[in-house]
Enzyme design. Structure first.
Site, PDB file in Angstrom:
ATOM      1  N   ASP A  12      61.851  45.373 -54.307  1.00  0.00           N
ATOM      2  CA  ASP A  12      61.550  43.922 -53.700  1.00  0.00           C
ATOM      3  C   ASP A  12      60.461  43.391 -53.170  1.00  0.00           C
ATOM      4  O   ASP A  12      59.888  43.063 -52.183  1.00  0.00           O
ATOM      5  CB  ASP A  12      61.969  44.459 -51.828  1.00  0.00           C
ATOM      6  CG  ASP A  12      63.194  45.595 -51.491  1.00  0.00           C
ATOM      7  OD1 ASP A  12      64.221  44.501 -51.835  1.00  0.00           O
ATOM      8  OD2 ASP A  12      63.675  46.228 -50.965  1.00  0.00           O
ATOM      9  N   HIS A  40      68.325  40.424 -54.800  1.00  0.00           N
ATOM     10  CA  HIS A  40      67.156  39.707 -54.901  1.00  0.00           C
ATOM     11  C   HIS A  40      67.437  38.137 -54.300  1.00  0.00           C
ATOM     12  O   HIS A  40      68.608  37.929 -54.090  1.00  0.00           O
ATOM     13  CB  HIS A  40      67.062  39.164 -56.101  1.00  0.00           C
ATOM     14  CG  HIS A  40      66.515  39.044 -57.499  1.00  0.00           C
ATOM     15  ND1 HIS A  40      65.775  40.803 -57.165  1.00  0.00           N
ATOM     16  CD2 HIS A  40      67.281  40.030 -58.575  1.00  0.00           C
ATOM     17  CE1 HIS A  40      65.111  40.942 -57.867  1.00  0.00           C
ATOM     18  NE2 HIS A  40      67.021  40.706 -58.687  1.00  0.00           N
TER      19      HIS A  40
HETATM   20  P1  GDP Z   1      62.966  41.165 -55.597  1.00  0.00           P
HETATM   21  O1  GDP Z   1      64.318  42.299 -55.007  1.00  0.00           O
HETATM   22  O2  GDP Z   1      61.849  41.903 -55.935  1.00  0.00           O
HETATM   23  O3  GDP Z   1      63.302  40.131 -55.772  1.00  0.00           O
HETATM   24  O4  GDP Z   1      62.640  41.481 -53.727  1.00  0.00           O
HETATM   25  P2  GDP Z   1      63.251  40.484 -52.603  1.00  0.00           P
HETATM   26  O5  GDP Z   1      64.439  38.982 -53.281  1.00  0.00           O
HETATM   27  O6  GDP Z   1      63.873  41.784 -52.132  1.00  0.00           O
HETATM   28  O7  GDP Z   1      62.774  40.441 -51.113  1.00  0.00           O
HETATM   29  C1  GDP Z   1      61.418  39.537 -51.208  1.00  0.00           C
HETATM   30  C2  GDP Z   1      61.646  38.500 -50.242  1.00  0.00           C
HETATM   31  O8  GDP Z   1      60.637  38.047 -50.098  1.00  0.00           O
HETATM   32  C3  GDP Z   1      62.607  37.923 -50.493  1.00  0.00           C
HETATM   33  O9  GDP Z   1      63.198  37.545 -48.792  1.00  0.00           O
HETATM   34  C4  GDP Z   1      62.105  36.233 -50.972  1.00  0.00           C
HETATM   35  O10 GDP Z   1      62.105  35.114 -50.384  1.00  0.00           O
HETATM   36  C5  GDP Z   1      60.639  36.504 -49.778  1.00  0.00           C
HETATM   37  N1  GDP Z   1      59.508  35.817 -50.493  1.00  0.00           N
HETATM   38  C6  GDP Z   1      59.077  36.299 -51.691  1.00  0.00           C
HETATM   39  N2  GDP Z   1      57.701  35.276 -52.084  1.00  0.00           N
HETATM   40  C7  GDP Z   1      57.276  35.434 -50.570  1.00  0.00           C
HETATM   41  C8  GDP Z   1      55.846  35.445 -50.417  1.00  0.00           C
HETATM   42  O11 GDP Z   1      55.053  34.335 -51.561  1.00  0.00           O
HETATM   43  N3  GDP Z   1      56.006  34.904 -48.941  1.00  0.00           N
HETATM   44  C9  GDP Z   1      57.073  34.699 -48.824  1.00  0.00           C
HETATM   45  N4  GDP Z   1      56.359  34.826 -47.424  1.00  0.00           N
HETATM   46  N5  GDP Z   1      58.118  35.579 -48.465  1.00  0.00           N
HETATM   47  C10 GDP Z   1      58.266  35.407 -49.711  1.00  0.00           C
END
Ligand code: GDP
Length: 424
Positions: A12, A40
């Site tokens: 995440d 994701h």
């Molecule tokens: P992944 O499995 O590593 O892709 O992570 P997730 O998708 O589960 O969690 C990442 C969350 O953070 C998602 O809701 C993204 O839209 C959000 N996100 C990613 N980068 C950023 C950022 O720089 N700022 C904010 N506020 N949210 C972000």
């Protein structure tokens, strides 16, 4: 050029967003491990999507989305994901699935549920997607590669044989309904027809693509600390989350991976049980969870509230090292804009001694965080595109972390969208 995009921590970290962003310049995006157990989250012009099996580059019409041999593929779930994307107006992605990829069988999902039930309070907090039983069978050599769906005679024999052993467990260990081999063969015929349009020799395809100089992204799931060898065993996932495994799970040479982009979050979060030294609780955690990510820190697959903590230099340095980071993408920095002061875990105290090295699990259980406190910046940094334009305390935070983890932070993400990125 092949780049791997992997996680430094418990997952995440925002790998989906970084992959989706880098996919603008990529030709091929490959998933090389894991299954539909993690997800994701991606925000783009089509809306907000939780992807589980589909590679994150699938929203661009110029990319090919590839499922490598290392993935645990749940065929009906995967096909439903394709349908969902298309039904929401995204052009149908070009998809290739490795003929050597193995299939998550309906009984893997059942065994996962039954085992969690049996373990009760001692359960692993599995998402019950069948991933652990799947990989157990793969390495016990009783799994099914997709190509086997096309070899009718051997398929029937194997299904019958596998049902015999599964049924012993179902009857005597779990006391659950038995598998019917004929019904299972029917189901597999359905799977064969669903997946047939996508199946190919992915390793040869990628070999050719590399010869043509195509840009390839390998997209990892979860992070270093969930790796079965190098993570917080046994509270780990069942396939390697490391960039090194990208070579195996995609079928390319290890030296083909020229860049390893390790995604590392500006604070910590984790789903499921397991050691988490910099974890915080109560109102402090609730507030970070509410403000975190994009609309709160809740599991993309399960909706479960994530466990929250401050940035952990010890775990992240270890996480980047095991991945072999050439670049660190530091994400969700914007979320910390509300704090007067930001705690950062810089060491672990274990039996009275402070260490900056990430230990094995039984020592990790005893570790207490050693905190340093950095001044906050108390402003909204979303929309900023140049590193110099970030508030001074914010830059200091990034530089403090960079020094402690020992790998270059070349990208800072300050929002969930594709364009919310600062290159350094
Ligand atoms: P992944 O499995 O590593 O892709 O992570 P997730 O998708 O589960 O969690 C990442 C969350 O953070 C998602 O809701 C993204 O839209 C959000 N996100 C990613 N980068 C950023 C950022 O720089 N700022 C904010 N506020 N949210 C972000």
């Amino acid at each position: 050029m092949v780049k791997a995009i992997v996680g430094a921590n418990w997952g995440d970290e925002g790998k989906g967003k970084i992959t989706d962003m880098l996919a603008a310049e990529a030709d091929i995006i490959v998933r090389f491990q894991g299954g539909a157990n993690a997800g994701h989250t991606i925000v783009n012009e089509y809306g907000k999507f939780a992807l589980h099996a589909m590679p994150s580059g699938c929203f661009y019409s110029h990319t090919t989305s590839v499922i490598g041999n290392g993935v645990a593929l749940n065929i009906p779930t995967f096909c439903a994901e394709i349908d969902d994307i298309v039904s929401r107006g995204v052009p149908k992605p070009k998809i290739l699935v490795s003929e050597r990829c193995q299939i998550v069988m309906p009984y893997h999902v059942l065994f996962d549920q039954y085992e969690e039930e049996r373990l009760g309070g001692k359960s692993f907090g599995s998402t019950k997607s069948g991933i652990a039983p799947f990989y157990s069978d793969k390495y016990a050599k009783t799994g099914f590669q997709i190509n086997e769906l096309f070899d009718e005679e051997t398929l029937e024999d194997k299904v019958k044989r596998v049902c015999e052993t599964k049924n012993v467990l179902l009857e005597y260990l779990y006391h659950k309904p038995l598998l019917d081999p004929d019904e299972l063969i029917e189901t597999l015929h359905g799977y064969r027809d669903m997946i047939a349009p996508y199946v190919c020799d992915v390793a040869s395809y990628l070999d050719q693509a590399m010869k043509e100089g195509k840009n390839i992204l390998l997209e990892g799931q979860l992070g270093t600390l969930k790796d079965p060898d190098h993570g917080i065993y046994p509270m780990v996932t069942s396939s390697s989350t490391l960039a090194a495994y990208g070579a195996i799970g995609a079928g390319i040479p290890p030296y083909a991976i020229e860049k390893v982009i390790v995604v590392c979050k500006a604070y910590s979060s984790a789903v499921g049980a397991g050691e988490f030294v910099s974890e915080i609780f109560g109102e402090e955690a609730d507030e970070l969870r509410r403000r975190g990510g994009d609309g709160g820190e809740y599991g993309a697959t399960t909706g479960r509230p994530r466990r929250m903590g401050w940035f952990d230099c010890v775990a992240s340095r270890y996480g980047c090292r095991l991945q072999g980071a050439t670049d660190v993408a530091f994400t969700v920095l914007d979320v910390l804009g509300y704090l007067d002061e930001i705690p950062v875990c810089v060491g672990y105290e274990i039996d009275g001694e402070v260490t900056a090295d990430f230990p094995v699990t039984h020592l990790l259980k005893k570790a207490k965080p050693v905190w340093e406190y950095l001044p906050g910046w108390k402003t909204d940094i979303r929309g900023i595109r140049k590193y110099e334009d970030l508030p001074e305390n914010c830059r200091k935070y990034v530089e403090f972390v960079e020094e402690h983890i020992g790998y270059p932070i070349t990208m800072v993400s300050n929002g969930p969208g594709r364009d919310d990125i600062i290159y350094r």
